[in-house]
Design a protein around this motif. Structure first.
Motif, PDB file in Angstrom:
ATOM      1  N   SER A 144     -44.044   4.022  51.174  1.00 24.05           N
ATOM      2  CA  SER A 144     -45.918   3.853  51.716  1.00 24.05           C
ATOM      3  C   SER A 144     -45.394   3.474  53.417  1.00 24.05           C
ATOM      4  N   GLY A 146     -45.723   1.609  56.858  1.00 18.36           N
ATOM      5  CA  GLY A 146     -45.503   0.355  57.235  1.00 18.36           C
ATOM      6  C   GLY A 146     -44.545   0.146  58.509  1.00 18.36           C
ATOM      7  N   THR A 166     -42.034  -0.766  48.394  1.00 18.73           N
ATOM      8  CA  THR A 166     -43.332  -0.417  48.267  1.00 18.73           C
ATOM      9  C   THR A 166     -44.211  -1.439  47.314  1.00 18.73           C
ATOM     10  N   ILE A 170     -44.478  -4.044  51.199  1.00 17.89           N
ATOM     11  CA  ILE A 170     -43.666  -3.761  52.532  1.00 17.89           C
ATOM     12  C   ILE A 170     -43.465  -2.274  52.687  1.00 17.89           C
ATOM     13  N   GLY A 171     -44.216  -1.661  53.567  1.00 19.30           N
ATOM     14  CA  GLY A 171     -44.349  -0.326  54.103  1.00 19.30           C
ATOM     15  C   GLY A 171     -43.199   0.109  54.807  1.00 19.30           C
ATOM     16  N   GLN A 172     -42.825   1.527  54.963  1.00 23.42           N
ATOM     17  CA  GLN A 172     -41.795   1.808  55.915  1.00 23.42           C
ATOM     18  C   GLN A 172     -42.426   2.526  57.207  1.00 23.42           C
ATOM     19  N   SER A 173     -41.663   2.380  58.092  1.00 19.83           N
ATOM     20  CA  SER A 173     -42.052   3.441  59.241  1.00 19.83           C
ATOM     21  C   SER A 173     -41.388   4.643  59.240  1.00 19.83           C
ATOM     22  N   SER A 200     -43.349   1.307  66.088  1.00 19.32           N
ATOM     23  CA  SER A 200     -43.858   1.161  64.859  1.00 19.32           C
ATOM     24  C   SER A 200     -42.990   0.534  63.833  1.00 19.32           C
TER      25      SER A 200
END
Lengths: 295, 379
Positions: A144, A146, A166, A170-173, A200
């Protein structure tokens, strides 16, 4: 700016007509990646998953614009496929192929360095910028968008950890596999540099495993440069016996070198939070974030 | 793939590398005959792939052929670190002036080959590395151009040689490098590399490890790579024949999963919750029902396995295929050990349905499943 892959990526798939190449071309397109051409020697003029196939990368570039490549060709041909992509100016080059001879990888990495090209892999699940694009074979739905950058030496373990992140909101760049082979293009230090300079990304997760010194080198780098972004890590293979290859060509403890415990210890020494089990990572990241805000 | 000393030396001899005169024996009498033929004093060396044979008593000396026969007989009845000695190398004892160490290794960090050398050879080089790291000389080789004459000369010079001896050592190092290229070796190591009193350099011991990923372009190793080696247990050999990445361990919980990292993490987690894994088994990406069934049968056929943990995070792999494989085993031979299945990802619902209807419970979280399989509830 997005790291390595994003909406701007226009990729060629080398080895597009093989099982894996064709299957993942479909999945990458469904995820939103622009796949602009495929290459398979002898299959020029055909089409695969609705993508035009050419005999060479150069022939494809006479018709279309591309700026990246993903390689699925069998191991004996992977070195030259990589060089072909580099010669054509494609960058990055993601090499999914596994079991490439170490000598071939060594020569290919030297060639890439000379030409300023970035190689991801070999033996990698690839790179994904969640919500934008993926050049790889990872299932898109566990990721996701982030701010956490994830770098890993393993495939499925990355999906496992991404799904924990996710689920915890907590999303991921960007998430990428540096590859499970002894010799890879990007290593953890390269990726730490990229994440440091990437606006980001606000925190980093490193997923290591036994063998080699990629984790120790990353720890040294974090210490030497007083790395500004919080880093959390997990290292797989505490239960692995010495001298046995654990699935990946690079996952082997030689003598007393490359044990998981030594890597975890070194990470802790430089302030990296280390998870005992992968599912602890979201909590560690949240703690670290809270600690940073307090400071 | 590790080569035996005698195999490594036979490759080396073809490239003009000096090795001691001698021969290979499978019986004490053969050892005696080799001694008779070469004369002088000899050394009898166990041919094993594990390291540390010297300390284990696998190297002995013989001053007369009958003594050599007795020493060979002792060594041929030994098992060194689990490896049975089947052959011994009988070689002339060298007139040693100095023992060096020389190797060409794959350097993961620098993405090249690196020469490691030392004038403190003959002993455990890891010990030298930890106690006197300055005694080990490191010389990186260009990844494309490899070892040029001047690279080898620089190393020989730093080891303290000049004149004819510098040239002789340069030749030997160049040839060791050639060996690494021709056979795609990730390691070529001579310890000791002996300087004899008459000014020659001889690879008194030689270890070669061939890069497994390059075996496809080495037909000369094709037969050899199929041979069961002491480093592979019968169970591992069977699993590998069936295309599984498999390592046998000494616990009682059989483990199967997809992806090397995930399976390693599964072992760690089982350990973390107090269990002991019996194996590492990676079915790889995209395994079909048949592959899963084969893996499960191999694991449950292992006597020491008391329960089994299957951990699948499906991406390319599909949960329904995994479920079909498990049910297939249940139907054909029966599930002989308690089983905990964790699945998540592609086609989860279909997979769960298949397992449900066969009366097998599926968990979705790895932690939960690891806790369950290590608890007394599953026994």
């Amino acid at each position: 700016m997005t790291l390595l892959v994003g909406k701007q990526t226009r990729a060629i798939v080398q080895g597009i007509t093989g099982n894996q190449g064709s299957f993942h071309t479909r999945l990458m397109r469904e995820y939103g990646t622009q796949i602009v051409a495929g290459v398979t020697p002898g299959k020029g003029g055909a089409s695969a998953q609705g993508v035009a196939v050419y005999d060479t990368v150069a022939a494809a570039l006479e018709r279309i614009d591309a700026n990246a490549s993903i390689i699925f060709v069998p191991a004996p041909f992977a070195k030259e496929a990589g060089m072909e992509a580099i010669d054509a100016g494609l960058n990055p080059v993601v090499i999914i192929t596994e079991m490439i001879p170490a000598r071939d990888s060594m020569v290919l990495m030297a060639y890439a360095k000379e030409h300023g090209a970035t190689i991801v892999g070999p033996n990698t699940p690839g790179v994904i910028t969640p919500g934008e694009a993926k050049l790889g074979i990872m299932p898109g739905d566990v990721f996701s968008p982030g701010g956490v950058g994830v770098a890993s030496r393993s495939g499925t373990l990355t999906y496992e950890i991404a799904s924990y992140l996710t689920r915890a909101g907590i999303g991921q760049s960007t998430c990428l596999g540096i590859g499970g082979d002894p010799i890879t293009g990007l290593n953890f230090v390269d990726v730490l540099k990229m994440f440091r300079d990437d606006k980001s990304t606000d925190a980093v997760v490193l997923i290591g495993e036994i063998g080699g010194s990629a984790e120790e080198d990353a720890a040294d780098f974090i210490e030497d440069t007083k790395y500004a972004k919080p880093v959390a890590a997990y290292v797989a293979g505490r239960a692995a016996p010495p001298g046995k290859r654990m699935g990946h060509a690079g996952a082997i403890i030689t003598g007393t070198e490359g044990t998981a415990d030594a890597k975890m210890k070194r990470f802790r020494e430089v302030g990296v939070r280390v998870a005992e089990v992968p599912s602890e990572l979201p909590r560690l990241l949240q703690q670290q974030k809270a600690a940073t805000i307090q400071q | 793939m590790k080569l035996f000393e005698y195999e490594s030396k036979s490759l080396a001899q073809n490239l003009g590398i000096n090795t001691p005169r001698g021969g290979l024996a499978s019986t004490p009498d053969e050892a005696r005959d080799i001694h008779k033929r070469i004369g002088g004093e000899v050394v009898v060396k166990a041919q094993v792939l594990v390291a540390g044979r010297g300390k284990a008593g696998g190297i002995k000396f013989g001053s007369k052929p009958d003594e050599t026969r007795d020493r060979a007989s002792e060594i041929l009845s030994m098992t060194i670190k689990g490896e049975r000695v089947k052959k011994v190398l009988v070689e002339q004892k060298l007139a040693i002036k100095k023992e060096l160490f020389g190797s060409i290794v794959l350097d993961r960090v620098n993405k090249c080959q690196t020469v490691l050398a030392s004038d403190q050879g003959g002993i455990d080089i890891e010990e030298v590395a930890s106690k006197n790291p300055e005694k080990i000389l490191r010389h990186r080789l260009d990844p494309v151009f490899g070892m040029r004459g001047f690279d080898a000369r620089q190393v020989a010079l730093k080891l303290g040689y000049g004149g004819q001896r510098l040239n002789a050592l340069t030749d030997l190092l160049s040839n060791l490098y050639r060996l690494s290229v021709i056979y795609d070796a990730e390691l070529v190591e001579s310890n000791p590399l002996v300087e004899t009193s008459d000014g020659k350099f001889v690879a008194a011991d030689l270890r070669v490890i061939v890069d497994d990923n390059s075996l496809f372009r080495h037909p000369e190793f094709q037969e050899r790579s199929k041979e069961a080696s002491a480093e592979v247990t019968p169970l591992e050999a069977k699993a590998r024949e069936n295309g599984l990445a498999f390592v046998e361990l000494d616990g009682d919980i059989g483990i199967m999963g997809n992806g090397a990292g995930l399976v390693m993490a599964t072992l760690d987690m089982v350990n973390h919750y107090g269990g002991k894994p019996a194996n590492f088994c990676d079915v790889g990406g995209g395994a079909d029902a048949e592959h899963v069934a084969t893996a499960l049968q191999i694991i449950q056929g292992d006597q020491k396995v008391h329960k089994i943990f299957i951990n699948i995070l499906a991406g390319i792999t599909r949960c329904d295929e995994v479920a079909k494989g498990i049910v297939e085993v249940k139907k054909v031979v029966g599930l002989k050990k308690p089983l905990v299945v964790r699945m998540q990802g592609t086609n989860f619902d279909e997979g769960k349905k298949i397992l449900d209807s066969a009366g097998i419970t599926t968990l979705e979280k790895m932690d939960e499943a690891a806790r369950l399989v290590t608890s007394p509830k599953v026994a």
